[in-house]
Scaffold this active site. Structure first.
Site, PDB file in Angstrom:
ATOM      1  N   ARG A  21      34.337   0.927  -4.639  1.00 15.33           N
ATOM      2  CA  ARG A  21      33.822  -0.192  -3.869  1.00 15.33           C
ATOM      3  C   ARG A  21      32.419  -0.879  -4.317  1.00 15.33           C
ATOM      4  O   ARG A  21      32.338  -1.950  -4.528  1.00 15.33           O
ATOM      5  CB  ARG A  21      33.969   0.058  -2.271  1.00 15.33           C
ATOM      6  CG  ARG A  21      35.313   0.237  -1.605  1.00 15.33           C
ATOM      7  CD  ARG A  21      35.128   0.543  -0.062  1.00 15.33           C
ATOM      8  NE  ARG A  21      34.279   1.713   0.062  1.00 15.33           N
ATOM      9  CZ  ARG A  21      33.678   2.087   1.234  1.00 15.33           C
ATOM     10  NH1 ARG A  21      33.688   1.308   2.195  1.00 15.33           N
ATOM     11  NH2 ARG A  21      32.801   3.131   1.175  1.00 15.33           N
ATOM     12  N   ASN A  40      38.006   0.156   2.297  1.00 13.50           N
ATOM     13  CA  ASN A  40      39.091   1.282   1.840  1.00 13.50           C
ATOM     14  C   ASN A  40      39.926   1.059   3.005  1.00 13.50           C
ATOM     15  O   ASN A  40      39.811   0.477   4.234  1.00 13.50           O
ATOM     16  CB  ASN A  40      38.364   2.510   1.966  1.00 13.50           C
ATOM     17  CG  ASN A  40      37.585   2.942   0.891  1.00 13.50           C
ATOM     18  OD1 ASN A  40      37.683   2.590  -0.133  1.00 13.50           O
ATOM     19  ND2 ASN A  40      36.505   3.830   1.323  1.00 13.50           N
TER      20      ASN A  40
END
EC number: 3.6.1.7
Length: 93
Positions: A21, A40
């Site tokens: 990320r 996520n």
């Protein structure tokens, strides 16, 4: 003239717990004019939602599929749509 679009992409593979990320946010910000987020999902995938000009997101998708990403990308599924707005910058969720 650039076409403004909304990209929603789901990245599967070993992409959680490896800095994916953070890498995606940094890569998205490199394109400039980026708005959206990366998060996520409970099933192990990472979701990317981004709005801006189409050429920037074509590059982002190319990096997601073929770049030197953290972890391992097994595949990317994407859909394109009209921008909805409401994002300020590019965030990690």
């Amino acid at each position: 003239m650039n076409e403004n679009v909304r990209l929603t992409a789901w990245v599967r593979g070993r992409v959680q717990g490896v800095g994916f990320r953070w890498w995606t946010r940094a890569t998205a910000l490199e394109t400039g004019g980026v708005a959206g987020y990366v998060s996520n999902l409970a099933d192990g995938r990472v979701q990317v939602v981004a709005e801006g000009d189409r050429p920037s997101y074509d590059r982002l998708l190319d990096w997601l599929r073929h770049g030197d990403t953290p972890g391992r990308v097994d595949g990317v599924t994407e859909i394109w749509g009209d921008p909805r707005g409401g994002y300020e910058g590019f965030q990690i969720r």
